[in-house]
Design a protein around this motif. Structure first.
Motif, PDB file in Angstrom:
ATOM      1  N   SER A 210      62.461  77.937  45.077  1.00 39.14           N
ATOM      2  CA  SER A 210      62.289  79.292  44.576  1.00 39.14           C
ATOM      3  C   SER A 210      63.485  79.733  43.738  1.00 39.14           C
ATOM      4  N   ALA A 211      64.693  79.293  44.131  1.00 37.52           N
ATOM      5  CA  ALA A 211      65.909  79.718  43.438  1.00 37.52           C
ATOM      6  C   ALA A 211      66.195  78.908  42.182  1.00 37.52           C
TER       7      ALA A 211
ATOM      8  N   TRP B 287      56.774  79.614  45.137  1.00 37.33           N
ATOM      9  CA  TRP B 287      57.199  78.828  43.971  1.00 37.33           C
ATOM     10  C   TRP B 287      56.114  77.864  43.509  1.00 37.33           C
TER      11      TRP B 287
ATOM     12  N   ASN C 230      61.729  75.437  50.476  1.00 42.29           N
ATOM     13  CA  ASN C 230      61.147  76.495  49.642  1.00 42.29           C
ATOM     14  C   ASN C 230      62.219  77.380  49.024  1.00 42.29           C
ATOM     15  N   ARG C 231      63.279  77.645  49.766  1.00 37.25           N
ATOM     16  CA  ARG C 231      64.343  78.473  49.214  1.00 37.25           C
ATOM     17  C   ARG C 231      64.997  77.801  48.015  1.00 37.25           C
TER      18      ARG C 231
ATOM     19  N   GLU D 147      60.243  87.393  53.645  1.00 35.73           N
ATOM     20  CA  GLU D 147      61.138  86.704  52.701  1.00 35.73           C
ATOM     21  C   GLU D 147      60.695  85.257  52.510  1.00 35.73           C
ATOM     22  N   HIS D 148      60.391  84.600  53.618  1.00 36.11           N
ATOM     23  CA  HIS D 148      59.996  83.193  53.532  1.00 36.11           C
ATOM     24  C   HIS D 148      58.654  83.025  52.815  1.00 36.11           C
TER      25      HIS D 148
ATOM     26  N   ASN E 106      61.185  76.113  55.143  1.00 33.90           N
ATOM     27  CA  ASN E 106      61.803  77.325  54.606  1.00 33.90           C
ATOM     28  C   ASN E 106      62.991  77.015  53.711  1.00 33.90           C
ATOM     29  N   ARG E 107      63.807  76.049  54.111  1.00 30.93           N
ATOM     30  CA  ARG E 107      64.982  75.736  53.301  1.00 30.93           C
ATOM     31  C   ARG E 107      64.600  74.978  52.028  1.00 30.93           C
TER      32      ARG E 107
ATOM     33  N   ASN F 111      59.426  83.091  49.143  1.00 28.68           N
ATOM     34  CA  ASN F 111      60.018  81.848  48.660  1.00 28.68           C
ATOM     35  C   ASN F 111      58.979  80.738  48.521  1.00 28.68           C
TER      36      ASN F 111
END
Length: 407
Positions: free
Chosen positions: A192-193, A404, A188-189, A397-398, A185-186, A401
């Motif tokens: 994605s950002a 991406w 991917n975050r 949310e995850h 998750n982190r 993300n």
């Protein structure tokens, strides 16, 4: 050929660099790790490394994380064999000796931006976290490992020329620990950002890592308020440990075989002044029944979209015992540990840890188990205690993300 040690002290995500003073014979004014000559057999360079750490920083409590393969380098007419080491420390307090003119704690890529002794970045790379070390770590919890995964991504972004190289590392990292949702998750975050450049990914890792540390800390603070005077737990969770150190309850903890990380946590909590009892995993449910604790508090490697929890094996049995005795079970975890789906990715320990005889015995040695949502009183996160709808919202949310890689 001259043998030397170069030691990196790490606190959280920063490493210690020192500017060499005029008290040293070489590379005066340049930045370096803790370094010195190997005075004995190079095969026992760790002894020299520990000596140099004590002498140059005053730290006798540094924990060895990794010894890297020697790095050979040539600087003019000098040839060096550098033995790199990475140590972990629990604070930034150092007492430099006369060999260090000044010192700073910096993110490792800063090494590439300073005038350093020859080969310092190569020495760091020899001990830096990698996809493999994230995948094979059997000691640390998923919050800690997710930050190491971000370190790997940051370091690769610092040296890469193309987005695709860093994206490939991101894909490897998010599958390195399939049972630990925070890792994927982190990562991917970040992806994605970030824009599709290494520089943007590097910057995004810092933002996500800062947010991750704040989230873990806030979750621990909220969980501390729920502890009461007596808590039962098991395994190693940095967030649980932080909550317990804040709340200062009496603690009963299972040893958590086979690595016995629970024993390490018990020692750490006892050193922090808590009243701690360590027991076997098998005895934990019965010990709970005799002690009438206020709370069971555990971490999570993943919270599934249906509200069930994947954590170190033994959690399900502990939760069943707690339900029998009417003890609430709280899971403390950053929202990053919510999985986008309900898939359980099992990991299996070494069969020989249970049986290594000659008889045709089948061995089941799972590392994690799944605790149903109806056995969990609440999932405590930086966003508060999540109910089922909130868990599903975070899962969405995850999933967004993770898209991406579909672009």
């Amino acid at each position: 050929m001259t043998h030397v040690v170069t030691c990196f002290l790490r606190h959280e995500r920063d490493v210690l660099l020192g500017r060499r003073s005029d008290a040293v014979g070489t590379y005066v004014g340049r930045w370096a790790g803790v370094s010195g000559y190997v005075e004995g057999d190079p095969r026992d360079a760790e002894r020299d490394a520990r000596r140099e750490v004590r002498e140059e920083t005053g730290r006798a409590d540094a924990t060895l994380v990794r010894a890297g393969d020697p790095v050979e380098l040539r600087d003019g007419d000098r040839t060096w064999t550098v033995h790199p080491f990475l140590f972990e420390v629990d604070s930034r307090e150092v007492t430099p000796n006369e060999e260090i003119a000044t010192h700073e704690w910096v993110l490792p890529p800063a090494i590439r931006e300073r005038e350093t002794v020859p080969g310092l970045w190569a020495a760091y790379e020899a001990v830096a976290p990698t996809v493999e070390t994230v995948a094979t770590d059997t000691v640390h919890g998923s919050a800690w490992l997710s930050l190491r995964a971000l370190d790997v991504l940051r370091d690769r972004a610092a040296v890469a020329d193309e987005y695709g190289v860093v994206a490939a590392v991101a894909r490897d990292l998010r599958t390195a620990r399939p049972s630990m949702a925070a890792v994927a998750n982190r990562v991917n975050r970040v992806m994605s950002a970030a824009e599709r450049t290494p520089a943007s990914i590097r910057a995004a890792t810092e933002r996500v890592a800062d947010a991750a540390r704040q989230a873990d800390g806030e979750a621990a603070t909220r969980a501390a308020d729920l502890c009461g005077e007596s808590v039962v737990t098991l395994s190693r969770s940095g967030t649980v440990r932080a909550a317990l150190e804040r709340a200062q309850p009496a603690v009963l903890i299972g040893e958590s075989r086979p690595a016995r990380e629970g024993a390490d946590v018990a020692a750490e909590l006892a050193h922090a002044g808590l009243d701690v009892t360590l027991t076997t995993d098998a005895a934990l449910p019965s010990e709970l029944a005799t002690r009438d604790p206020d709370t069971v508090l555990v971490g999570a490697d993943a919270v599934l979209a249906d509200g069930s929890v994947v954590n170190k094996v033994g959690t399900r049995g502990l939760a069943l015992a707690a339900a029998r005795e009417g003890v609430p079970v709280y899971v403390v975890a950053a929202a990053a540990k919510v999985r986008p789906d309900e898939t359980v990715h099992g990991e299996t320990g070494d069969a020989a840890d249970i049986y290594d005889g000659a008889a045709p015995v089948s061995v089941a040695n799972p590392v994690f188990d799944r605790t149903p949502a109806d056995l969990v009183t609440g999932v405590v996160t930086e966003r508060g205690v999540l109910d089922g709808d909130a868990v599903r919202s975070v899962a969405a949310e995850h999933r967004a993300n993770a898209a991406w890689d579909a672009e």
